[in-house]
Scaffold this active site. Structure first.
Site, PDB file in Angstrom:
ATOM      1  N   ASP A 172      23.187  16.964 -47.319  1.00  0.00           N
ATOM      2  CA  ASP A 172      23.957  16.831 -48.565  1.00  0.00           C
ATOM      3  C   ASP A 172      25.278  17.587 -48.525  1.00  0.00           C
ATOM      4  O   ASP A 172      25.769  18.070 -49.549  1.00  0.00           O
ATOM      5  CB  ASP A 172      23.128  17.283 -49.783  1.00  0.00           C
ATOM      6  N   LYS A 209      28.499  14.109 -46.110  1.00  0.00           N
ATOM      7  CA  LYS A 209      28.698  13.253 -44.926  1.00  0.00           C
ATOM      8  C   LYS A 209      29.178  11.865 -45.320  1.00  0.00           C
ATOM      9  O   LYS A 209      29.996  11.267 -44.626  1.00  0.00           O
ATOM     10  CB  LYS A 209      27.378  13.139 -44.139  1.00  0.00           C
ATOM     11  N   GLY A 215      20.639  10.312 -48.586  1.00  0.00           N
ATOM     12  CA  GLY A 215      21.356   9.780 -49.743  1.00  0.00           C
ATOM     13  C   GLY A 215      22.805  10.176 -49.570  1.00  0.00           C
ATOM     14  O   GLY A 215      23.141  11.348 -49.665  1.00  0.00           O
ATOM     15  N   HIS A 216      23.638   9.228 -49.221  1.00  0.00           N
ATOM     16  CA  HIS A 216      25.056   9.514 -48.946  1.00  0.00           C
ATOM     17  C   HIS A 216      25.913   8.907 -50.057  1.00  0.00           C
ATOM     18  O   HIS A 216      25.885   7.703 -50.277  1.00  0.00           O
ATOM     19  CB  HIS A 216      25.458   8.938 -47.579  1.00  0.00           C
ATOM     20  N   ARG A 257       3.381   6.250 -29.660  1.00  0.00           N
ATOM     21  CA  ARG A 257       3.473   4.916 -29.047  1.00  0.00           C
ATOM     22  C   ARG A 257       2.595   3.878 -29.751  1.00  0.00           C
ATOM     23  O   ARG A 257       2.046   2.983 -29.132  1.00  0.00           O
ATOM     24  CB  ARG A 257       3.140   5.001 -27.544  1.00  0.00           C
ATOM     25  N   GLN A 304      20.762  13.833 -42.849  1.00  0.00           N
ATOM     26  CA  GLN A 304      20.237  15.199 -42.907  1.00  0.00           C
ATOM     27  C   GLN A 304      21.245  16.218 -42.360  1.00  0.00           C
ATOM     28  O   GLN A 304      22.428  16.035 -42.550  1.00  0.00           O
ATOM     29  CB  GLN A 304      18.878  15.278 -42.167  1.00  0.00           C
ATOM     30  N   THR A 338      13.072  17.757 -41.098  1.00  0.00           N
ATOM     31  CA  THR A 338      12.744  16.346 -41.072  1.00  0.00           C
ATOM     32  C   THR A 338      12.224  16.020 -39.664  1.00  0.00           C
ATOM     33  O   THR A 338      12.200  16.889 -38.791  1.00  0.00           O
ATOM     34  CB  THR A 338      13.955  15.488 -41.491  1.00  0.00           C
ATOM     35  N   THR A 362      18.558  10.948 -53.522  1.00  0.00           N
ATOM     36  CA  THR A 362      17.409  10.112 -53.193  1.00  0.00           C
ATOM     37  C   THR A 362      16.249  10.355 -54.146  1.00  0.00           C
ATOM     38  O   THR A 362      15.638   9.416 -54.646  1.00  0.00           O
ATOM     39  CB  THR A 362      16.966  10.388 -51.735  1.00  0.00           C
ATOM     40  N   GLY A 422      16.341  12.803 -56.844  1.00  0.00           N
ATOM     41  CA  GLY A 422      16.721  13.354 -58.140  1.00  0.00           C
ATOM     42  C   GLY A 422      16.280  14.807 -58.329  1.00  0.00           C
ATOM     43  O   GLY A 422      16.437  15.374 -59.406  1.00  0.00           O
ATOM     44  N   ARG A 442      18.653  20.591 -56.350  1.00  0.00           N
ATOM     45  CA  ARG A 442      18.888  21.226 -55.048  1.00  0.00           C
ATOM     46  C   ARG A 442      18.904  22.734 -55.253  1.00  0.00           C
ATOM     47  O   ARG A 442      19.423  23.218 -56.261  1.00  0.00           O
ATOM     48  CB  ARG A 442      20.228  20.769 -54.465  1.00  0.00           C
ATOM     49  N   GLY A 492      37.634  19.118 -48.584  1.00  0.00           N
ATOM     50  CA  GLY A 492      37.362  18.279 -49.754  1.00  0.00           C
ATOM     51  C   GLY A 492      37.658  19.060 -51.030  1.00  0.00           C
ATOM     52  O   GLY A 492      37.208  20.189 -51.187  1.00  0.00           O
TER      53      GLY A 492
HETATM   54  P1  GDP Z   1      25.592  13.605 -47.911  1.00  0.00           P
HETATM   55  O1  GDP Z   1      24.138  13.358 -47.994  1.00  0.00           O
HETATM   56  O2  GDP Z   1      25.963  14.617 -46.873  1.00  0.00           O
HETATM   57  O3  GDP Z   1      26.406  12.351 -47.787  1.00  0.00           O
HETATM   58  O4  GDP Z   1      26.017  14.274 -49.322  1.00  0.00           O
HETATM   59  P2  GDP Z   1      25.511  13.799 -50.785  1.00  0.00           P
HETATM   60  O5  GDP Z   1      26.200  12.538 -51.137  1.00  0.00           O
HETATM   61  O6  GDP Z   1      24.041  13.847 -50.862  1.00  0.00           O
HETATM   62  O7  GDP Z   1      26.029  15.009 -51.667  1.00  0.00           O
HETATM   63  C1  GDP Z   1      27.372  15.369 -51.697  1.00  0.00           C
HETATM   64  C2  GDP Z   1      27.882  15.253 -53.140  1.00  0.00           C
HETATM   65  O8  GDP Z   1      29.125  15.920 -53.248  1.00  0.00           O
HETATM   66  C3  GDP Z   1      28.159  13.828 -53.569  1.00  0.00           C
HETATM   67  O9  GDP Z   1      27.920  13.720 -54.950  1.00  0.00           O
HETATM   68  C4  GDP Z   1      29.644  13.634 -53.290  1.00  0.00           C
HETATM   69  O10 GDP Z   1      30.258  12.667 -54.116  1.00  0.00           O
HETATM   70  C5  GDP Z   1      30.162  15.009 -53.602  1.00  0.00           C
HETATM   71  N1  GDP Z   1      31.339  15.466 -52.836  1.00  0.00           N
HETATM   72  C6  GDP Z   1      31.624  15.268 -51.512  1.00  0.00           C
HETATM   73  N2  GDP Z   1      32.734  15.962 -51.182  1.00  0.00           N
HETATM   74  C7  GDP Z   1      33.154  16.601 -52.310  1.00  0.00           C
HETATM   75  C8  GDP Z   1      34.225  17.493 -52.597  1.00  0.00           C
HETATM   76  O11 GDP Z   1      35.018  17.870 -51.730  1.00  0.00           O
HETATM   77  N3  GDP Z   1      34.308  17.965 -53.885  1.00  0.00           N
HETATM   78  C9  GDP Z   1      33.423  17.603 -54.869  1.00  0.00           C
HETATM   79  N4  GDP Z   1      33.579  18.107 -56.084  1.00  0.00           N
HETATM   80  N5  GDP Z   1      32.403  16.760 -54.617  1.00  0.00           N
HETATM   81  C10 GDP Z   1      32.254  16.275 -53.358  1.00  0.00           C
HETATM   82  P1  IMO Z   2      21.139  13.522 -46.410  1.00  0.00           P
HETATM   83  O1  IMO Z   2      21.389  12.564 -45.291  1.00  0.00           O
HETATM   84  C1  IMO Z   2      18.802  16.922 -47.872  1.00  0.00           C
HETATM   85  C2  IMO Z   2      14.633  17.172 -46.526  1.00  0.00           C
HETATM   86  C3  IMO Z   2      13.545  16.973 -47.558  1.00  0.00           C
HETATM   87  C4  IMO Z   2      12.456  17.878 -46.995  1.00  0.00           C
HETATM   88  C5  IMO Z   2      12.607  17.672 -45.491  1.00  0.00           C
HETATM   89  C6  IMO Z   2      11.641  16.670 -44.892  1.00  0.00           C
HETATM   90  O2  IMO Z   2      21.393  12.965 -47.758  1.00  0.00           O
HETATM   91  O3  IMO Z   2      21.815  14.828 -46.154  1.00  0.00           O
HETATM   92  P2  IMO Z   2      11.527  14.014 -44.981  1.00  0.00           P
HETATM   93  O4  IMO Z   2      11.369  13.069 -46.134  1.00  0.00           O
HETATM   94  O5  IMO Z   2      12.765  13.807 -44.180  1.00  0.00           O
HETATM   95  O6  IMO Z   2      10.305  14.078 -44.110  1.00  0.00           O
HETATM   96  O7  IMO Z   2      11.636  15.471 -45.675  1.00  0.00           O
HETATM   97  O8  IMO Z   2      13.947  17.223 -45.278  1.00  0.00           O
HETATM   98  N1  IMO Z   2      15.627  16.078 -46.436  1.00  0.00           N
HETATM   99  C7  IMO Z   2      16.874  16.161 -46.892  1.00  0.00           C
HETATM  100  N2  IMO Z   2      17.500  17.153 -47.568  1.00  0.00           N
HETATM  101  N3  IMO Z   2      19.482  15.809 -47.528  1.00  0.00           N
HETATM  102  C8  IMO Z   2      18.881  14.822 -46.829  1.00  0.00           C
HETATM  103  O9  IMO Z   2      19.537  13.746 -46.359  1.00  0.00           O
HETATM  104  C9  IMO Z   2      17.504  14.953 -46.519  1.00  0.00           C
HETATM  105  N4  IMO Z   2      16.611  14.180 -45.871  1.00  0.00           N
HETATM  106  C10 IMO Z   2      15.475  14.886 -45.817  1.00  0.00           C
HETATM  107  O10 IMO Z   2      13.969  17.393 -48.838  1.00  0.00           O
HETATM  108  O11 IMO Z   2      12.763  19.222 -47.275  1.00  0.00           O
HETATM  109 MG    MG Z   3      22.570  13.396 -49.363  1.00  0.00          MG
END
Ligand code: GDP
Ligand code: IMO
Ligand code: MG
Length: 427
Positions: free
Chosen positions: A13, A16, A40-41, A142, A223, A238, A299, A301, A304, A412
């Protein structure tokens, strides 16, 4: 031409999705190389917000070919739902390629993910419950079902039968759950096969040809480094390898094609699920970071967990991934603080550690040693170039850069595509 990999430097999070989207204008292919719909991106383009789980972020850039690599585990129902959701918003997934070698998440994986977590009780990992761990476990054992099995109904039927013969015993006899009907699963997956067929490809070959033709390939990790099965805070991780080393295996690209490793680093730290987190703030400050940063899972809700920037972890991410450039995200969230603490080392039972302790036990005992830096009061969300940032914000960036051991090439300042200060080109 080269390939670049984009990795999360903390516990996921980090932003990315936004970073990948930003580079979408400069690349030809965007490849997800591990994980599944545990990711969840988020991408914000103008007034539109997209939450991507399985689809590579490149899906939002019309000239990019999005690829789901062999290292990903795919829940086909979720993937098709995501494709339909985007289609309803006018975004086509026609170009999507899916590796024939990627593994499928099956209904028993999801059932086992939930039930094993419940049995762990207080020791639970806090997974996303999407069946990720059990799907990777079957892959390594496997006995997984692969995307290419969708092309051969006979093999698909056999694999489902074999898997459920064992898994139904476990579900019913160990966990006291209902068994899963193989015929129903076969019917469901054959329906998915019809729709997914046109996308299935030998993606490793496609990417090799593309690279030979001078195309630019961006590998998008899910992740983050500290969630890596080998290099993360095991067992609170993970079940895949998000680190740069895993990118080549998960995309089918040789390591000598990679020229850049872009680490995504949040200006503070968050984590979802259980496990050690030395700089975690469980007080009002932590709540302030969560509310101000909107730190709620894309993903699941879930809230964090939040805390200050941890330079020990950043240095570790630089070393494990060979980070060439950092994209520092969410600097804008820290505006308004008088002083900003940064963890520079840990105290473990009275001993200073400048690196992540070797054992899980020591890491669980790690207490942050902080240095404080002066904050800034200005709203920085409109900054375009480094000079637009207040001096204290610039010196915070410089401090993190020195402590992390790799240059910060982009910053950012808001969720929007255009809310980025680019210090030097990332690709
Ligand atoms: P990811 O899983 O690494 O793609 O990140 P997530 O989307 O789960 O969480 C990042 C959150 O921060 C999202 O709501 C983005 O829209 C937001 N975000 C990303 N870069 C910035 C930034 O530079 N400033 C702010 N305020 N929000 C950002
Ligand atoms: P993005 O790509 C943050 C965490 C879960 C749990 C552990 C194992 O959005 O950054 P899993 O379901 O993968 O077996 O859970 O990994 N986790 C994440 N935490 N961002 C993610 O993805 C995550 N994907 C898995 O919360 O602690
Ligand atoms: Mg995410």
């Amino acid at each position: 031409m080269p390939a670049a990999v984009l990795v999360g430097a903390q516990w996921g999070d980090e932003g990315k999705g936004k970073a990948t989207d930003l580079l979408g204008g400069d690349v030809d292919y965007v490849v997800r190389y591990q994980g599944g719909n545990n990711a969840g991106h988020t991408v914000v383009i103008g007034d539109q917000k997209y939450a991507l789980h399985l689809l590579p972020t490149g899906i939002l850039s019309p000239q990019v070919v999005p690829v789901i690599g062999n290292g990903v585990v795919i829940d086909p129902g979720v993937l098709l739902g995501e494709i339909d959701g985007l289609a309803a918003r006018g975004i086509s997934a026609e170009r999507l390629l899916i590796s024939s070698n990627a593994h499928l998440i099956m209904p028993h994986h999801k059932a086992l993910d939930k039930v094993t977590e419940r049995y762990l009780g207080k020791s639970k990992i806090g997974t996303t419950g999407r069946g990720i761990g059990p799907a990777y476990a079957d892959k390594i054992a496997r006995m997984g079902v692969r995307v290419q099995d969708l092309l051969d109904p006979g093999i698909l039927a056999k694999k489902i039968e074999v898997a459920l013969t064992e898994k139904n015993q476990v579900l019913t006899k160990v966990y006291n759950r209902r068994g899963i009907d193989p015929a129903a699963v076969l019917e469901e997956y054959l329906a998915y096969a019809e729709r997914l067929k046109p996308h299935i490809a030998d993606t490793s070959l496609v990417l090799a040809k593309a690279l030979d033709e001078g195309k630019f390939v961006l590998l998008e990790g899910g992740q983050g480094t500290l969630l890596d099965i080998d290099h993360g805070t095991y067992p609170f991780v993970t079940s895949s390898s998000p680190t740069a080393g895993g990118a080549c295996a998960g995309a089918g690209i040789p390591p000598n094609r990679l020229t850049k490793v872009i680490g995504i680093l949040k200006a503070y730290t968050t984590r979802v699920g259980s496990g050690p987190f030395p700089t975690e703030l469980t007080d009002d400050m932590g709540e302030w970071l969560r509310q101000t940063g909107g730190e709620f899972g894309v993903t699941t809700g879930r809230n964090r967990r939040t805390g200050w920037f941890d330079a020990v972890i950043a240095r570790y991410a630089t070393r494990i991934n060979g980070v060439t450039d950092y994209f520092l995200t969410k600097l804008d969230i820290l505006s308004g603080l008088e002083r900003i603490p940064v963890c520079v080392a840990y105290d473990v039972d009275g001993v200073r550690h400048d690196e992540i302790p070797m054992t899980q036990t020591d890491f669980h005992h790690a207490k942050p040693i902080y240095e404080e830096f002066p904050g800034w009061q200005e709203d920085i969300s409109g900054a375009k170039v480094l000079e637009d940032l207040p001096p204290n914000a610039r010196s915070y960036i410089r401090t993190l850069e020195e402590m992390s051991g790799a240059p910060i090439s982009a910053v950012g300042v808001g969720p929007g595509r255009d809310q980025t200060v680019v210090v030097r080109p990332l690709v």
